[in-house]
Scaffold this motif. Structure first.
Motif, short mmCIF file in Angstrom:
data_model
loop_
_atom_site.label_atom_id
_atom_site.label_comp_id
_atom_site.label_asym_id
_atom_site.label_seq_id
_atom_site.Cartn_x
_atom_site.Cartn_y
_atom_site.Cartn_z
N UNK A 167 0.81 -1.22 0.00
CA UNK A 167 0.00 0.00 0.00
C UNK A 167 0.84 1.26 0.00
N UNK A 168 1.89 1.30 0.81
CA UNK A 168 2.64 2.54 1.03
C UNK A 168 3.91 2.64 0.20
N UNK A 169 4.17 1.69 -0.66
CA UNK A 169 5.45 1.70 -1.37
C UNK A 169 5.60 2.96 -2.21
N UNK A 170 6.79 3.56 -2.12
CA UNK A 170 7.12 4.77 -2.87
C UNK A 170 8.46 4.57 -3.55
N UNK A 171 8.55 4.89 -4.82
CA UNK A 171 9.81 4.77 -5.53
C UNK A 171 10.87 5.67 -4.90
N UNK A 319 -2.57 9.80 5.24
CA UNK A 319 -3.18 9.45 3.95
C UNK A 319 -4.36 10.34 3.61
N UNK A 320 -5.23 10.60 4.60
CA UNK A 320 -6.52 11.24 4.30
C UNK A 320 -6.61 12.71 4.70
N UNK A 327 3.50 14.32 2.70
CA UNK A 327 4.65 13.99 1.87
C UNK A 327 4.80 12.48 1.70
N UNK A 328 3.72 11.73 1.94
CA UNK A 328 3.82 10.28 1.92
C UNK A 328 4.10 9.72 0.54
#
Length: 330
Positions: A167-171, A319-320, A327-328
């Motif tokens: 869900x939270x993966x960021x490059x 998230x919301x 900055x997520x």
């Protein structure tokens, strides 16, 4: 080696850590499952020996009501299960250590890939927080007998890592301008460490409430083989004593960083507000713990409420809620 390769190796280390920690969790569960049957088998072996002794006394004219004491069995038949439990516990301890080191490797490789401290988004925070939790538990286990707690640590850590990947993966990428500060290393690292200690404290508070509830009901469970409830509660309290000053520093350091980044110590940003809410709840916990007349059960529920606020702060507010801390990367 390119940044893309380093990021790929970081992810590979993360996946390996998840696989190893899964083995650790299963072995911890096997260890717990073996405890209660071992006790029950010993009790079952004792019953025929007592019955045979009573029959002998009846034949001799003593009568069953006049027996003085049961005769212990001449052999201990719980040994096989005990060895199995100890073997599982040994594997669990080793794989937990290995999982922690693999998470450390993942964090280091991620930092090298992005050329910065790897705490710029939710994914990186989750991985480093999991690393701190696993390593803190493992180091603590070298000083105290904590095999009974392992499944309550590795289980939540695997859940967080699963969410991080799915869900939270960021490059891997550069930071936004407001985060390019040495305060990222200070403020967010201490917040991550505090969260890790709060996680272990919450696990202990949960175990305490479960064990206390089963003791009150009179039901026999594997929790009977855990330390006594007062000892578990005192240990949870000691961890919260360590984590609370760390969170206090997090709140103060965040205000200082906000002054440098946004020209104001306090902006009523959702993240700032929830950080303060967490501080208030844990302050209430410590105050209640030091106040006579408040039960340990109530105090432990307050501790779990504080940890629930941490979950809301991380998984919901990030998230919301739109604010200066958005900055997520989601």
């Amino acid at each position: 080696m390119t940044n893309e390769n380093l990021a790929g190796y970081a992810n590979l280390s993360l996946y390996s850590a998840m696989a190893v920690l899964t083995v650790a969790m299963v072995c911890h569960a096997i260890y717990l499952a073996a405890l209660l049957p071992a006790r029950d088998r010993l009790r079952d072996d004792l019953t025929p020996a007592v019955a045979d002794r009573e029959a002998e006394l009846v034949a001799a004219g003593a009568g069953p009501g006049r027996t003085q004491s049961p005769v212990a069995p001449t052999r201990h038949t719980g040994g096989e299960l005990s060895r199995r439990a100890l073997t599982a516990a040994g594997i669990a301890s080793t794989t937990t250590w290995l999982g922690g080191f693999l998470l450390l490797l993942s964090v280091v490789l991620r930092g090298l890939a992005v050329h910065r401290w790897p705490l710029g988004n939710m994914f990186e925070f989750a991985v480093m927080g999991s690393m701190f939790t696993v390593l803190a538990y493992s180091i603590w286990s070298t000083r105290r007998e904590l095999r009974w707690l392992g499944v309550f640590i590795t289980g939540p850590v695997l859940l967080v890592l699963g969410m991080a990947v799915a869900v939270w993966y960021t490059e891997a990428a550069e930071l936004m301008p407001s985060l390019r500060s040495y305060w990222l290393v200070i403020h967010v690292t201490v917040a991550t460490l505090a969260t890790a200690v709060f996680t272990i404290g919450a696990a202990l508070s949960l175990v305490y409430l479960l064990k206390d509830a089963f003791e009150r009901s009179g039901r026999a469970t594997v929790l009977d083989r855990f330390p006594e409830t007062p000892a578990i509660e005192r240990t949870a309290y000691s961890l919260h004593i360590v984590a609370f000053p760390l969170w206090t520093f997090t709140l103060i350091a965040g205000a200082i960083w906000a002054r440098q980044a946004w020209a104001s110590y306090w902006n009523w940003d959702p993240k700032e507000v929830w950080t303060f809410v967490i501080w208030v709840v844990y302050a209430a916990y410590l105050h209640s713990r030091a106040t006579s007349g408040i039960s340990r059960q109530t105090v432990s529920y307050i501790a779990l409420a504080g940890y629930a606020c941490i979950i809301v702060n991380f998984a919901v507010v990030n998230v919301f809620f739109v604010g200066q801390h958005s900055y997520s990367g989601l």
